[in-house]
Structure formats: C-alpha cells, structure tokens
Design a protein around this motif. Structure first.
Motif, mmCIF file in Angstrom:
data_model
loop_
_atom_site.group_PDB
_atom_site.id
_atom_site.type_symbol
_atom_site.label_atom_id
_atom_site.label_comp_id
_atom_site.label_asym_id
_atom_site.label_seq_id
_atom_site.Cartn_x
_atom_site.Cartn_y
_atom_site.Cartn_z
ATOM 1 N N ILE A 199 9.209 5.264 3.160
ATOM 2 C CA ILE A 199 9.560 6.645 2.819
ATOM 3 C C ILE A 199 11.070 6.857 2.856
ATOM 4 O O ILE A 199 11.655 7.500 1.982
ATOM 5 C CB ILE A 199 8.857 7.630 3.781
ATOM 6 N N ALA A 232 2.965 1.796 -3.195
ATOM 7 C CA ALA A 232 2.184 2.376 -4.295
ATOM 8 C C ALA A 232 1.964 3.873 -4.070
ATOM 9 O O ALA A 232 2.049 4.687 -5.004
ATOM 10 C CB ALA A 232 0.855 1.645 -4.424
ATOM 11 N N GLN A 233 1.674 4.255 -2.809
ATOM 12 C CA GLN A 233 1.423 5.669 -2.514
ATOM 13 C C GLN A 233 2.655 6.532 -2.745
ATOM 14 O O GLN A 233 2.541 7.712 -3.083
ATOM 15 C CB GLN A 233 0.962 5.812 -1.054
ATOM 16 N N ASN A 234 3.849 5.945 -2.561
ATOM 17 C CA ASN A 234 5.086 6.710 -2.691
ATOM 18 C C ASN A 234 5.842 6.400 -3.981
ATOM 19 O O ASN A 234 7.036 6.691 -4.087
ATOM 20 C CB ASN A 234 5.985 6.429 -1.476
ATOM 21 N N SER A 235 5.135 5.783 -4.955
ATOM 22 C CA SER A 235 5.726 5.450 -6.261
ATOM 23 C C SER A 235 6.979 4.599 -6.109
ATOM 24 O O SER A 235 8.001 4.830 -6.759
ATOM 25 C CB SER A 235 6.052 6.739 -7.029
ATOM 26 N N LYS A 236 6.898 3.605 -5.224
ATOM 27 C CA LYS A 236 8.016 2.680 -4.997
ATOM 28 C C LYS A 236 7.519 1.241 -5.108
ATOM 29 O O LYS A 236 7.541 0.484 -4.140
ATOM 30 C CB LYS A 236 8.656 2.914 -3.625
ATOM 31 N N ARG A 251 0.829 -1.213 0.000
ATOM 32 C CA ARG A 251 0.000 0.000 0.000
ATOM 33 C C ARG A 251 0.862 1.262 0.000
ATOM 34 O O ARG A 251 0.666 2.177 -0.821
ATOM 35 C CB ARG A 251 -0.919 -0.001 1.227
ATOM 36 N N PHE A 252 1.813 1.336 0.922
ATOM 37 C CA PHE A 252 2.632 2.552 1.032
ATOM 38 C C PHE A 252 3.642 2.651 -0.106
ATOM 39 O O PHE A 252 4.028 3.757 -0.498
ATOM 40 C CB PHE A 252 3.326 2.596 2.390
ATOM 41 N N GLU A 255 2.035 -0.539 11.250
ATOM 42 C CA GLU A 255 1.720 0.323 10.104
ATOM 43 C C GLU A 255 2.669 1.511 10.039
ATOM 44 O O GLU A 255 3.201 1.846 8.971
ATOM 45 C CB GLU A 255 0.274 0.806 10.215
ATOM 46 N N LYS A 272 5.434 2.255 7.085
ATOM 47 C CA LYS A 272 5.272 3.509 6.324
ATOM 48 C C LYS A 272 6.543 4.347 6.375
ATOM 49 O O LYS A 272 7.005 4.861 5.350
ATOM 50 C CB LYS A 272 4.094 4.305 6.898
#
Length: 460
Positions: free
Chosen positions: A375, A337-341, A334-335, A367, A371
């Motif tokens: 990052i 995908a959110q951070n384009s990784k 999930r994270f 979580e 996350k």
C-alpha cells in the motif's frame, strides 16, 4: 544453455562492444530500436534486458526508450530491465525505475561493473523463477488454502488428512498467528461433515458474562434482555464442526458444561430444562499451556483429555524452513493485484531481511507487513524499509556476546539449510563441520530438523 540477454542501443559500435564483452557468459540478442527490441523480446524471451533510453527516431530524448520500457514491462513484468543513461540523465533513469525498470547504469559503462550487475540480476531472476515454479507446484497441490512446502508443514498436512476422516475431537496448539483456524477449517473440509456448518467462536473475545449464552443459547426470559429464544453456537454447529478458539480462556463453571456436552452430545440452553441433542464435531485451539493450567487449577484435566484425543502442533514461522519467502511472494502477488500494483518484487535487501527476521507474530505478522508495504510503496521493488525490517536481525536483540554469537550461528545454519534444500550432509559440508556437530548446534539453537519425523499429531 547460456542465459539470454537482450541489448537495446541505437549505437552499433556500443552494441558490438557489449556483445564481444558478454557473449562468453550470455546468449546476446541485439536490437537498435523499439520495434526490433519488442520483436526480439517476444521471440527470445530474455530474462534480462539492457535498454538505452535514447532510441530513434528521437535519440536525444528519453521518450522512445520509456515507451519501449512500458511495452516490455507489459509483455513480461517479471523481466529484469536495466536502464543505460547518460551522466546528466539521472532523473530519467529514476523515472524509468518507477515505471518498472530493475536498475540503471550511467554511461560510459564500466565492463567489470556491468558483469557484476548482470551476474546479480540473472541470479535474482533465477531465484524468482524458482519461487514461481515452487509456488505453482504448491498451488497445484493446494492444501485447503494453506501454503507451505517445508517438511514441518508437510507433516502437518499429513496429520490433517488422517484426522479429517474421523470424528475425534482435535486440539490444535500453536503460537498466535500460525493459522490454527485455517487448520481447523481444513479438517472440516476434508471430513464427512464438509457440507455441514463450520461454526467458529473465539472464547477470549466474548465477555465471561455473555459466553455461556453465546455457546449454549438461551430461552426467552432467561435473563434481562432475553426477549426471544436464541440458539447458541454449539447448537448451530449440529451436523458440522464447532471450532473453539482460545479454549484456555473458558472459565471453570463453563468448562463443566462443555465437558458434559462432549461426553453426552447434549446441551441445555440458559434458562431451559429441555435437553437438546447436538451432533457436532469439536475442534479446539489455544496458544496457552493447558498442562500448566491443569497444574494450577485453571483448566480441568478431564476436559483436556476429552478435547485432546488428537493433538495437532502448528510450527512457528521461524521453524518452517524455506516458507517465509514463499509466503511473502504469495502475499505480494495477492495484495499487489488487490491494489492495482501488478509486477511488484522484493529487492535483494528486502529478501534478506525477510529471511533474517524472527517473526514473533508468525504468518499474520508477515501478511500484515507485506500488505502495508504494498500500500505504501512508491516503486515496483519493495525494500526492507518498506517492510519496516531495517536492521532486523531478530525480534529480540542480543544483549550479551553469547546471545549475539548464537543469533549469527542460527541465521547462518538456517540460510545454509535453505540453500541445500534441508539436506543435513550437504549443509554440514558447506559449513565445514560434521553431521553430528550440526545436529548438536540445531538442537542447541532450537532449529527443527528437516529430516526429522516430527510428530505434529500425537495421542496423549
């Protein structure tokens, strides 16, 4: 069937030697350049690839090998690609690791070292494939956004299904971070009031002087600053569900008003005299010991029994056998995908550290750690350092020999239970002890029995 291994090298002699050395354990597919490798990769879909960076038409440069790596990763970011490089090409190998390669070997390759690395890599790939299959199965049987395949959580899900069909008040108990609001929302969504509002209020987050107005609303002029009439959270929840989080923090005078609402389904706004009917289901939650509060007089006994018609116990993450890595991979995807990784994975030490940690902050802590790691991480593989779980055997380090021994016993038993899918007999046999002895150890170390019909919902 043997697992498939793709070997990409421009040297025919090396390809032949590797195939001869590895064909007993693997179905070996050979490729001499980038285009042949890509076609073979598409056709055979190997889990693991051995890739030489020096490929034609420029075997002296890593450019063609890195381009091949990029294409392979784009085709399947889950494939494990091991780079083979010369002794003086370590920087190129590290560049490849950053681009998605799993590992690297220096030439000349030692056959025994290669076998060990391949065995480990195929094992990791197999574990990841099992987790993806498990995640897909759980996703297909999604329970209102709550992820968990452990017996403890399946018991919770069954309890939610039962209580959702009624309007009875529910009291959810659990440590901080176990997902009490998500459980309350699941009850709401599964019930007849799913089309009505779900109104949540954290009773500990609002000052005591404002909490009464927040819950019950107020009339215009009821107090200084009350310039307009305002509905409270209880009234706003009419036709739906009212979720009272941290119910143990409500002061005694407000407990009396809340008890009256539960008994009569009527409220009066602050400064008002008119009784207002409110048809709302009430779900409360707390991580406090309300029975202790009743004993010391800080929580009303009659209010407790009005709220606790059904009690739902949420297990802490450390007792949810097998759920830690499942949740960690879900958060990672999930994270990422959110951070384009896309294509991030945990390395072996990170997976061990995740399974070893005691998780005092439960799912919320897991979580947040994943996350933050996503990052801050530079490469494709997250380490224990990225998760800030280095040497994290437990959140509470052992201070005595007895505590250290119990920590080791607990970690070993949990790992063996996970390995044997919660089967007590198989786990006991692997540990070299009898079933009764294993049960006694689990009881002593507060490890939940996978096969126990634990009551997550009970009627007091």
């Amino acid at each position: 069937m043997k697992p498939k291994l793709l070997i990409v090298d421009d040297d025919e002699e090396i390809r032949t030697q590797m195939k001869w050395a590895l064909s007993q354990d693997y179905e070996v597919v050979l490729a001499e350049d980038r285009s042949v490798a890509i076609n073979a990769f598409k056709e055979h879909q190997p889990q693991v690839v051995l890739l030489d960076l020096g490929l034609p038409p420029h075997p002296g440069s890593p450019e063609e090998g890195l381009n091949a790596l990029a294409e392979l990763v784009a085709l399947n970011h889950l494939a494990k690609i091991i780079i083979i490089s010369g002794q003086g090409e370590k920087n190129n190998a590290l560049q490849a690791i950053g681009a998605g390669a799993y590992d690297f070997l220096a030439k000349p390759v030692d056959a025994q070292e290669l076998r060990v690395i391949l065995k480990r890599t195929f094992h990791v790939a197999g574990l990841e494939r099992e987790y993806r299959a498990l995640k897909e199965r759980v996703s297909n049987e999604s329970f209102e956004g709550i992820l968990g395949c452990s017996p403890q959580m399946q018991t919770v899900f069954n309890s939610i299904r039962k209580v959702a069909t009624t309007d009875a008040p529910v009291l959810i108990l659990g440590e901080s971070g176990t997902g009490k609001e998500m459980a309350a929302l699941a009850i709401h969504r599964r019930g007849a009031r799913k089309d009505g509002p779900f109104v949540a209020i954290n009773c500990s987050a609002i000052p005591e002087t404002l909490l009464e107005s927040e819950l019950f609303g107020h009339e215009k002029g009821a107090f200084t600053g009350a310039h307009v009439q305002r509905k409270g959270r209880i009234e706003s929840a009419s036709g739906g569900t009212l979720f009272l989080d941290e119910i143990g923090e409500i002061p005694l005078p407000l407990q009396v008003k809340l008890l009256r609402f539960l008994q009569e389904q009527r409220i009066e706004r602050v400064g008002g005299r008119q009784e207002i009917e409110v048809d709302a289901r009430v779900i409360a939650a707390t991580n406090a010991d309300l029975k202790k509060g009743m004993a010391d007089g800080s929580f009303r006994e009659d209010l407790y029994y009005r709220l606790a018609v059904v009690v739902l116990n949420l297990p802490p993450l450390r007792q949810r056998n097998g759920d830690v890595l499942l949740l960690a991979h879900e958060f990672l995807g999930r994270f990422g995908a959110q951070n384009s990784k896309a294509g991030l994975t945990f390395d072996q030490e990170a997976s061990k550290a995740l399974a070893r940690h005691n998780w005092p902050g439960n799912v919320r802590e897991l979580e947040n750690r994943v996350k933050r790691a996503v990052i801050m991480a530079d490469g494709k593989r997250l380490s224990a350092e990225d998760l800030e779980l280095v040497d994290s055997g437990s959140s509470l380090p052992a201070t005595t020999l007895k505590e250290a021994r119990e920590a080791v016993e607990r970690d070993l038993i949990l790992a063996t239970l996970r390995k044997n899918a919660g089967k007590i007999s198989s786990a006991a046999a692997e540990l070299g002890i009898s079933r009764p002895t294993l049960y006694e150890l689990m009881e002593k170390l507060s490890i939940a029995r996978p096969d126990r019909e634990a009551k997550a919902a009970e009627t007091p």
